[in-house]
Scaffold this motif. Structure first.
Motif, PDB file in Angstrom:
ATOM      1  N   ILE B 152       5.057  -0.083  -2.534  1.00  0.00           N
ATOM      2  CA  ILE B 152       4.733   1.032  -1.633  1.00  0.00           C
ATOM      3  C   ILE B 152       5.784   1.134  -0.529  1.00  0.00           C
ATOM      4  O   ILE B 152       6.312   2.210  -0.242  1.00  0.00           O
ATOM      5  CB  ILE B 152       3.330   0.853  -1.015  1.00  0.00           C
ATOM      6  CG1 ILE B 152       2.263   1.044  -2.080  1.00  0.00           C
ATOM      7  CG2 ILE B 152       3.115   1.841   0.124  1.00  0.00           C
ATOM      8  CD1 ILE B 152       0.857   0.797  -1.583  1.00  0.00           C
ATOM      9  N   VAL B 153       6.106  -0.008   0.067  1.00  0.00           N
ATOM     10  CA  VAL B 153       7.074   0.013   1.169  1.00  0.00           C
ATOM     11  C   VAL B 153       8.423   0.534   0.673  1.00  0.00           C
ATOM     12  O   VAL B 153       9.064   1.365   1.321  1.00  0.00           O
ATOM     13  CB  VAL B 153       7.203  -1.398   1.799  1.00  0.00           C
ATOM     14  CG1 VAL B 153       8.403  -1.463   2.721  1.00  0.00           C
ATOM     15  CG2 VAL B 153       5.934  -1.740   2.551  1.00  0.00           C
ATOM     16  N   ALA B 156       7.643   4.425  -1.379  1.00  0.00           N
ATOM     17  CA  ALA B 156       6.981   5.496  -0.629  1.00  0.00           C
ATOM     18  C   ALA B 156       7.524   5.580   0.799  1.00  0.00           C
ATOM     19  O   ALA B 156       7.891   6.655   1.265  1.00  0.00           O
ATOM     20  CB  ALA B 156       5.479   5.280  -0.612  1.00  0.00           C
ATOM     21  N   VAL B 157       7.611   4.433   1.480  1.00  0.00           N
ATOM     22  CA  VAL B 157       8.000   4.483   2.890  1.00  0.00           C
ATOM     23  C   VAL B 157       9.514   4.609   3.047  1.00  0.00           C
ATOM     24  O   VAL B 157       9.999   5.511   3.726  1.00  0.00           O
ATOM     25  CB  VAL B 157       7.475   3.236   3.644  1.00  0.00           C
ATOM     26  CG1 VAL B 157       7.916   3.279   5.096  1.00  0.00           C
ATOM     27  CG2 VAL B 157       5.967   3.165   3.542  1.00  0.00           C
ATOM     28  N   GLN B 160      10.914   7.317   0.136  1.00  0.00           N
ATOM     29  CA  GLN B 160      10.118   8.556   0.183  1.00  0.00           C
ATOM     30  C   GLN B 160      10.123   9.286  -1.154  1.00  0.00           C
ATOM     31  O   GLN B 160      10.242  10.509  -1.210  1.00  0.00           O
ATOM     32  CB  GLN B 160      10.638   9.483   1.295  1.00  0.00           C
ATOM     33  CG  GLN B 160      10.776   8.796   2.623  1.00  0.00           C
ATOM     34  CD  GLN B 160       9.904   9.422   3.699  1.00  0.00           C
ATOM     35  OE1 GLN B 160       9.520  10.568   3.602  1.00  0.00           O
ATOM     36  NE2 GLN B 160       9.567   8.639   4.704  1.00  0.00           N
ATOM     37  N   LEU B 162       7.812   8.387  -3.951  1.00  0.00           N
ATOM     38  CA  LEU B 162       6.542   8.412  -4.672  1.00  0.00           C
ATOM     39  C   LEU B 162       5.365   8.367  -3.709  1.00  0.00           C
ATOM     40  O   LEU B 162       5.488   7.880  -2.591  1.00  0.00           O
ATOM     41  CB  LEU B 162       6.480   7.205  -5.614  1.00  0.00           C
ATOM     42  CG  LEU B 162       7.490   7.220  -6.766  1.00  0.00           C
ATOM     43  CD1 LEU B 162       7.534   5.869  -7.449  1.00  0.00           C
ATOM     44  CD2 LEU B 162       7.123   8.302  -7.766  1.00  0.00           C
ATOM     45  N   PRO B 163       4.199   8.861  -4.153  1.00  0.00           N
ATOM     46  CA  PRO B 163       3.010   8.784  -3.301  1.00  0.00           C
ATOM     47  C   PRO B 163       2.607   7.326  -3.077  1.00  0.00           C
ATOM     48  O   PRO B 163       2.688   6.520  -4.001  1.00  0.00           O
ATOM     49  CB  PRO B 163       1.928   9.508  -4.103  1.00  0.00           C
ATOM     50  CG  PRO B 163       2.629  10.191  -5.220  1.00  0.00           C
ATOM     51  CD  PRO B 163       3.914   9.491  -5.454  1.00  0.00           C
ATOM     52  N   ALA B 164       2.191   7.014  -1.880  1.00  0.00           N
ATOM     53  CA  ALA B 164       1.794   5.637  -1.552  1.00  0.00           C
ATOM     54  C   ALA B 164       0.397   5.326  -2.087  1.00  0.00           C
ATOM     55  O   ALA B 164       0.075   4.174  -2.352  1.00  0.00           O
ATOM     56  CB  ALA B 164       1.833   5.420  -0.050  1.00  0.00           C
ATOM     57  N   ALA B 165      -0.426   6.350  -2.226  1.00  0.00           N
ATOM     58  CA  ALA B 165      -1.797   6.098  -2.662  1.00  0.00           C
ATOM     59  C   ALA B 165      -2.399   7.363  -3.236  1.00  0.00           C
ATOM     60  O   ALA B 165      -1.813   8.440  -3.138  1.00  0.00           O
ATOM     61  CB  ALA B 165      -2.639   5.617  -1.483  1.00  0.00           C
TER      62      ALA B 165
END
Lengths: 560, 306
Positions: B152-153, B156-157, B160, B162-165
């Protein structure tokens, strides 16, 4: 020779097909963000008796946006919370965050502001009779439910009577039990007659429990009377879609009677993992979150892309002491335990500053709060008090704490255990899952084996009476939740007097007096008023809080 | 074959009956009063008692079990104590998301794991084999929770991309399915490697080579076919694990599946939902096992049932 290649390929092909089928059948039905261009959707259609709610259920909008206006891009506000909905029925509420969501659609007669003061909402004014037994509410006019029904005195009466109906699952019925009779005097006046005076009733009507729903849903003969799945209220947003475990989508109520919000839609996403909520915000995939990982709060505070609000809450955190145990039945010993713990240090290093040291047995946002004192960390004083109480051999105490129920609960308990050891009080700290924990601490005194346990208490609404039940003899477990067995008949009498006192000023003084006694007799180790962290993107503003662990973002808008 | 399936079906029914008893008993052995937990801490004693009656928890244990079993036979899993919605609705609202995640993860695991295992086996003791071994070792030992948050980090973060959730977009599947697949990839690769190594020493492999078949033919047509049975077993078992064991992945990625429902329900002591979910999973797991057995016969003509 070729026999092999075929089956193997076929198996893989089959797998691939299955995957493809499943992937394509994915609930890709993301809500279309474009406003519907169709003519107004059936304004009269009430929400169907949606008892068999599949993946997503939808309520018809009361009105589509004006089709003549140029279709500007719809604006969407996104917020991530940690828990899924257990019920969308206001009456059934037991979880603050779920109530917070329901508040988008269902409104109450009165509400609270940022300071916790009572403010008008669906009732524009009220009057309480001199004897405190008659409450007369004058309702806002021109208010309509999402299904087009008018909100009037009859609707209010039906809703209040429903809370009192024992057949309906109501989470916090207690505060309404004093109500004897509800009458619709005229279309916009409701008169409530009480059986016994209950000065906190006005505040009680700010609880989501008393959220007003359309009479269509709560007609005694309606299929939804006992089991409401659509909060069809009068609120600024209409629930359009609820995907269990995933998200709720609200659309602006075009007919809203009050100030209209900015965003066309609000998406509330359900993300149980705090670190993931934080990532969603940092990745710009939501605009606001509640409850980030508490250890990340300092870093978030340094990040200019986001703003952190450490909202004060109504929740106090304390270590409940079993006041019946030999040794602990002496107030001096309990005071010693209070002096032994360095609250300030724990708040700073274990709580990451997400707490405010207590100076009274209740949170400052409650009516009836007054600052009464402090148990500033003092090892010598603690030791001296223990000596005065003739505690010579080290006290050995059974100490339990939940994990993950409150901010840094188990970690804080570990720190407390460490401090207690410094003054010669030995504990064997244990933790367990919440239901087992509740079962353990609510055992009757004869079977109750815990000496110390960490607990949080958030009153149902911001009135001292809701905190005082915790110190009343009649509320000793298992009857109530006074898990400390603190017994002071005089305090009990004073609580009853204060709870029934109609004169507000006198009432506040009475509570203040009780606060002092309870503080001095220290039935618990007073720790802190837990903060409720909300983090939002710097690109939005007007995201704020209510001091009862709720976020308040109905009037959020872009920062520039 | 038909007789075999008949036998398996009867055995499955007996197993399921046993499971109902075990789940029912274990749940009630857990400490914690469902009425108190569901009513909330602020509920009055009267309301808690009323709820207890409404939930049927005031009845003797045997009657409760008989009711549960009777309803089950009629295809009724009961009403959730927490949400007052039918258990079947609660489960069906979330089952597709879990199935989707499990199937995609399984496919990723098979498509990566099997080739990796084959390569490692054919290049035994080479640098490549060692590297793959180390990577798969990481795969089996990496905590799902940590891997998920790292992905996720990064994706997504920081990037930027893919969706994180959530699960509303098709690309939402990527991170959770990779996270969930990591362990299975590693397990399948290691299983394939050891199974292949065993087979590659067999006489018929030497014969195949001796008659001049190309190495690729030897590996894929002769060796892999025979090495496939244990791999299929692992695939089947892993799929079951993926279905049931996705709790952490679902939690990290806010994936609205069964795992989260189960967790919420256990913490709320929502007996009907926990019973229902366990029962459905047990039924699926048994079905899966039968399917794997049937697949054996399909892949290896030496295996016959009947």
């Amino acid at each position: 020779m070729f026999r092999f290649a075929q089956p193997f390929t076929r198996v893989m092909l089959l797998l691939a097909l299955v995957v493809l089928a499943v992937a394509c059948a994915a609930p890709t039905a993301a809500p279309t963000s474009a406003p519907p261009t169709k003519a107004p959707v059936a304004t009269s259609a009430p929400a169907p008796a949606a008892t068999t709610a599949p993946a997503a259920t939808a309520v018809p909008a009361t009105k589509a946006p004006d089709p003549t206006k140029p279709a500007a891009a719809a604006t969407n506000f996104r917020i991530a919370i940690g828990v899924d909905m257990d019920t969308l029925d206001p009456a059934g509420q037991t979880t603050t965050t779920v109530s917070n969501v329901v508040d988008y659609s269902a409104e109450t007669l009165v509400t609270i502001d940022e300071k916790g003061e009572t403010q008008p909402l669906l009732a524009k004014s009220w009057d309480v009779s001199k004897d405190g037994l008659t409450y007369t509410f004058v309702l806002q006019s021109g208010v309509k439910f999402h299904d087009g029904k008018a909100f009037d005195a009859n609707a209010a009466k039906m809703n209040i009577e429903r809370i009192l109906d024992p057949d309906v699952k109501v989470g916090t019925r207690g505060p309404f039990m004093s109500i004897g009779k509800v009458e619709a005097v005229d279309a916009s006046t409701v008169r409530i007659t009480l059986k016994t005076p209950f000065p906190a009733l006005l505040q009680a009507f700010s609880m989501t429990t008393s959220g007003m729903l359309s009479p269509t849903l709560i007609e005694k003969t309606a299929a939804t009377y006992k089991n409401i799945t659509q909060p069809t209220g009068t609120g600024p947003y209409v629930l359009k879609e609820y995907t269990k475990g995933a998200q709720l989508v609200f659309a602006k109520n075009a007919d809203y009677w009050g100030k209209k919000p900015y965003y066309d839609t609000v998406t509330i996403r359900i993300v149980p993992e705090a670190a993931t909520r934080e990532s969603l915000l940092l990745a710009n995939q939501v605009d606001a979150i509640i409850l980030p990982p508490i250890s990340d709060v300092p870093a978030l505070q340094r990040n200019s892309a986001v703003k952190v609000i450490t909202a004060p809450s109504n929740r106090i955190i304390f270590i409940s002491i079993n006041n019946t145990v030999k040794g602990l039945d002496n107030p001096k010993v309990r005071q010693a335990l209070n002096y032994a713990v360095d609250k300030e240090a724990i708040i700073k290093s274990v709580m990451f500053s997400a707490g405010y040291e207590l100076d009274a047995p209740m949170a400052p946002s409650l009516f009836g709060y007054c600052k009464v004192g402090s148990y500033a960390y003092d090892v010598n004083k603690a030791k001296a008090l223990l000596k005065e109480a003739n505690i010579t051999a080290p006290l050995k105490l059974a100490f339990i704490s939940p994990t993950g129920r409150y901010v840094q609960d188990f970690q804080a308990s570990q720190a407390v255990a460490g401090y207690l050891k410094e003054v010669g009080v030995e504990t064997d700290l244990k933790t367990m899952d919440w239901p087992s924990y509740v079962a353990t601490i609510t055992k009757p005194v004869a079977e109750n084996t815990t000496n110390l346990h960490l607990l949080g208490w958030a009153p149902g609404f911001l009135d001292a009476s809701q905190q005082m039940t915790f110190f009343s003899i009649s509320q000793h477990v298992p009857k109530g939740l006074a898990t400390h067995f603190y017994t002071n008949a005089d305090v009990d009498k004073k609580i009853q007097a204060a709870d029934a006192e109609i004169d507000a000023k006198k009432r506040a003084e009475l509570y203040c007096d009780i606060n002092k006694t309870i503080w001095n007799e220290a039935p618990v180790i007073f720790l802190w008023n837990q903060a409720f962290p909300i983090v939002h993107s710097a690109k939005v503003k007007n995201v704020t809080f209510r001091p009862n662990e709720k976020f308040y973002a109905i009037y959020a808008e872009p920062a520039n | 074959m038909l007789r075999y399936l008949q036998q398996r079906f009867i055995a499955a029914l007996i197993t399921l009956f046993g499971i109902t008893i075990i789940v029912f008993a274990i749940l009630r052995m857990l400490p914690g009063d469902p009425a108190r937990v569901i009513a909330g801490l602020l509920a009055t004693q009267e309301d808690v008692e009323r709820l207890r009656v409404q939930l049927g928890l005031d009845q003797p244990m045997l009657i409760q079990y008989a009711n549960f079993l009777g309803n089950l036979l009629r295809g009724d899993l009961g009403i959730s104590a927490r949400t007052s919605q039918p258990v079947l609705d609660e489960v069906m609202a979330r089952l597709p998301a879990t199935m989707q995640l499990a199937v995609v993860s399984m496919l990723i695991a098979a498509l990566i794991g099997i080739p990796v295992g084959v390569i490692a086996a054919t290049r035994r003791n080479s640098i490549l084999d060692y590297i793959l071994s180390i990577i798969t070792l990481f795969g089996v030992s990496m905590p799902v929770y940590w891997l998920g948050l790292m992905l996720i980090v990064i994706f997504a973060v920081n990037l930027q991309l893919l969706p994180a959730a959530g699960n509303e977009k098709i690309e939402s599947l990527i991170l959770p399915s990779l996270t969930l697949a990591a362990f299975s990839i590693a397990l399948i690769a290691r299983m394939t490697r050891s199974s292949m190594l065993e087979v590659l020493h067999q006489d018929y492999v030497r014969t195949a080579r001796a008659k001049g078949l190309r190495e690729r033919g030897v590996v894929f047509r002769h060796a892999l076919q025979n090495a496939f049975i244990p791999v299929i077993t692992v695939l089947g078992l892993q799929f079951g694990t993926l279905l049931g064991g996705a709790v952490l992945t679902e939690s990290v990625f806010g994936w609205p599946g069964i795992g989260l429902l189960m967790l919420d329900s256990i913490f709320a002591r929502d007996y009907p939902v926990v019973q229902g979910v366990v029962f459905i999973f047990a039924a699926m797991f048994i079905g899966l096992n039968v399917a794997v057995d049937v697949l054996y016969a399909y892949i290896d003509p030496r295996i016959h049932y009947g």
